[in-house]
Structures are given as C-alpha cells and as structure tokens.
Design a protein around this motif. Structure first.
Motif, PDB file in Angstrom:
ATOM      1  N   ALA A 116       0.749  -1.118   0.061  1.00 28.03           N
ATOM      2  CA  ALA A 116      -0.137  -0.064  -0.049  1.00 28.03           C
ATOM      3  C   ALA A 116       0.765   1.253  -0.048  1.00 28.03           C
ATOM      4  CB  ALA A 116      -1.065  -0.060   1.140  1.00 28.03           C
ATOM      5  N   LEU A 143      -4.138  -4.941  -1.502  1.00 27.72           N
ATOM      6  CA  LEU A 143      -3.039  -3.971  -0.899  1.00 27.72           C
ATOM      7  C   LEU A 143      -2.482  -4.720   0.320  1.00 27.72           C
ATOM      8  CD1 LEU A 143      -4.450  -0.191  -1.580  1.00 27.72           C
ATOM      9  CD2 LEU A 143      -2.899  -1.544  -2.916  1.00 27.72           C
ATOM     10  N   THR A 146      -1.130  -2.607   5.058  1.00 26.62           N
ATOM     11  CA  THR A 146      -2.067  -1.302   5.550  1.00 26.62           C
ATOM     12  C   THR A 146      -2.037  -0.816   6.887  1.00 26.62           C
ATOM     13  OG1 THR A 146      -4.018  -2.699   5.886  1.00 26.62           O
ATOM     14  CG2 THR A 146      -3.685  -2.072   3.492  1.00 26.62           C
ATOM     15  N   ASP A 155      -8.065   4.890   0.237  1.00 31.21           N
ATOM     16  CA  ASP A 155      -9.130   4.869  -0.769  1.00 31.21           C
ATOM     17  C   ASP A 155      -8.391   5.522  -2.271  1.00 31.21           C
ATOM     18  OD1 ASP A 155     -10.864   3.968   0.583  1.00 31.21           O
ATOM     19  OD2 ASP A 155     -11.686   5.869   1.307  1.00 31.21           O
ATOM     20  N   CYS A 158      -6.101   3.045  -3.774  1.00 31.15           N
ATOM     21  CA  CYS A 158      -7.042   1.924  -4.460  1.00 31.15           C
ATOM     22  C   CYS A 158      -7.395   2.174  -5.884  1.00 31.15           C
ATOM     23  CB  CYS A 158      -8.200   1.578  -3.499  1.00 31.15           C
ATOM     24  SG  CYS A 158      -7.985   0.532  -2.049  1.00 31.15           S
ATOM     25  N   THR A 162      -6.340   0.556  -9.387  1.00 35.95           N
ATOM     26  CA  THR A 162      -7.372   0.017 -10.019  1.00 35.95           C
ATOM     27  C   THR A 162      -7.215   0.451 -11.473  1.00 35.95           C
ATOM     28  OG1 THR A 162      -8.634  -0.281  -7.972  1.00 35.95           O
ATOM     29  CG2 THR A 162      -9.526  -0.969 -10.154  1.00 35.95           C
ATOM     30  N   THR A 176     -12.914  -5.253  -7.597  1.00 35.76           N
ATOM     31  CA  THR A 176     -12.681  -4.563  -6.128  1.00 35.76           C
ATOM     32  C   THR A 176     -11.221  -5.054  -5.611  1.00 35.76           C
ATOM     33  OG1 THR A 176     -13.841  -6.881  -5.674  1.00 35.76           O
ATOM     34  CG2 THR A 176     -15.049  -4.978  -5.401  1.00 35.76           C
ATOM     35  N   VAL A 177     -10.892  -4.168  -4.807  1.00 39.96           N
ATOM     36  CA  VAL A 177      -9.436  -4.182  -4.306  1.00 39.96           C
ATOM     37  C   VAL A 177      -9.672  -4.800  -2.799  1.00 39.96           C
ATOM     38  CG1 VAL A 177      -7.313  -3.035  -3.425  1.00 39.96           C
ATOM     39  CG2 VAL A 177      -8.633  -2.380  -5.694  1.00 39.96           C
ATOM     40  N   CYS A 179      -7.942  -4.597   0.907  1.00 39.96           N
ATOM     41  CA  CYS A 179      -6.915  -4.106   1.613  1.00 39.96           C
ATOM     42  C   CYS A 179      -6.539  -4.880   2.954  1.00 39.96           C
ATOM     43  CB  CYS A 179      -7.588  -2.706   1.970  1.00 39.96           C
ATOM     44  SG  CYS A 179      -7.519  -1.606   0.653  1.00 39.96           S
TER      45      CYS A 179
END
Ligand code: GTP
Ligand code: MG
Length: 201
Positions: A116, A143, A146, A155, A158, A162, A176-177, A179
C-alpha cells in the motif's frame, strides 16, 4: 478454517513437479519480492510456521503449493505462494511463471499483491499484468501492509492502482481491491471469503 485443515503439499520449480496435484480449484499469491505474499498466505491459512516468511527479499524461490479443506465441505482448494518478481533475473522468473500461468487450468484467481505504501504499480507489476491479460488469468489486486498507512489515504491509492491495472489488463482485472494487513489481520476475513467464493467452497 482451522490450522489442521491447511497442509503444505510440495515445492515446484518446473511443471513436472506440480502436474500430479489433484485438479482442485486453485488461487495464487503473486507480487514483487518482499511485498508480503508468504505472510498473507500464512494469515489466510491461520497456520503459523507452515509458510516461510523472511525480512530478506527473494526468500520464496519456488512455487509452493498448499492445500486447504474447510470443515464439512467436500473437496479441497490449492493455494500457491509464488516467488517474488523484481529480485531474480527477469528471464529466470518469467519463463517459469509464464508456463504456470499459461497452462494451469485449475487457476481461479491470482491475488496480485501491492504494498500500500508504494502507492502505484511498478514496471514489473505492469509486465505481470500483461502476462495475465495474455493468458486470461483473473487478477484481483490486494493492498498489503496497510497497518503502515492511514485509512484515509487508502481509498485514493485503491483508485489509482485499479485504474492503471485495468488500463493494462482490462479483461482480467477484477473491480474490487482487498486491503489487508498480516500484522493486524485487517482484511484477512475478506480475502478468505473471496477465495472460498471463487473456488466454490
Ligand atoms: P519473497 O518471498 O521474498 O518474494 O517475499 P514475500 O512477498 O513472501 O514477503 P514476506 O511475507 O516474506 O514478508 C516480507 C517482510 O514484510 C517480512 O519482514 C514481514 O514481516 C513483513 N510483512 C509482511 N506482511 C506485513 C504486514 O502486513 N505489515 C507489516 N508491517 N509488515 C509485513
Ligand atoms: Mg515469500
């Protein structure tokens, strides 16, 4: 799942080593060296000591296969810890992984781990995504680490990641990611649910 459901199966450096593994649904953990692949797999399997991790980059040097059965559900899934890219020579890593991605019919999802804090895709991530696109291997961005970040900054990271991943591999990158932190265990449940879902378990 509980510790006794997770097992180490084998370590592979060529396709002959893994071709006899039963054709269970399979997911794999990929990403740059030291991004936290082995730690995340260990957290997902809830099995300390089964997956070897290290501070030194380049620690995992083969495709390590694990199997997981879940409670009363029949069947098992395979989880694969990949060697990190960006540490070994590109040719050495590329040939081996290319063979895996292009031939592994059981592969349901590649979890592509990005640290991240790095906040962007590096050239090696982009090359990997190009391969995944070429071989139609579904990729989900995860990610990692974190715990080193403020939630508010995640956010936008991400979104940026993406976007660039989708630009390069539009037909395989999932929207969708996830975390995660292997340290605080944030996001581990989400990752477990996702992998059970893609493996129909
Ligand atoms: P290679 O096998 O070399 O490609 O590395 P890897 O991606 O498997 O990384 P590994 O899981 O071995 O972890 C690398 C380092 O990152 C270790 O020192 C871990 O303790 C640390 N690490 C892994 N996950 C986390 C996390 O969630 N948070 C923090 N803060 N550190 C982590
Ligand atoms: Mg590793």
């Amino acid at each position: 799942f509980s510790k006794r459901d997770a097992k180490f199966v084998l370590s592979a450096t060529k396709p002959e080593h893994y071709k006899r593994i039963p054709p269970n649904p399979e997911v794999t953990f990929a990403g740059r060296s030291n991004v936290g692949k082995s730690s995340l797999l260990s957290a997902v399997l809830r099995s300390q000591g089964l997956v070897k991790t290290s501070k030194k980059p380049g620690h995992t040097s083969a495709l390590n296969f694990f199997s997981l059965t879940s409670g009363s559900c029949p069947g098992a899934i395979s989880l694969v810890d990949m060697p990190g890219y960006g540490y070994r020579s590109r040719d050495e890593w590329g040939g081996f992984i290319m063979k895996y991605l292009s031939t592994r019919k059981e592969l349901r999802r590649v979890f592509l781990l990005i640290e991240a804090k790095v906040g962007e895709l590096k050239a090696t991530d982009l090359s990997f995504l190009e391969l995944a696109e070429q071989y139609k291997a579904p990729v989900q961005i995860v990610l990692t680490k974190t715990d080193k970040m403020k939630r508010a900054d995640l956010d936008s990271i991400c979104k940026t990641i993406t976007q660039s991943a989708t630009d390069i591999a539009p037909s395989v990158v999932q929207p969708t990611v996830i975390c995660c932190s292997s340290r605080t265990k944030i996001g581990i449940d989400d990752l477990q649910l996702e992998l059970l879902r893609v493996c129909d378990l």
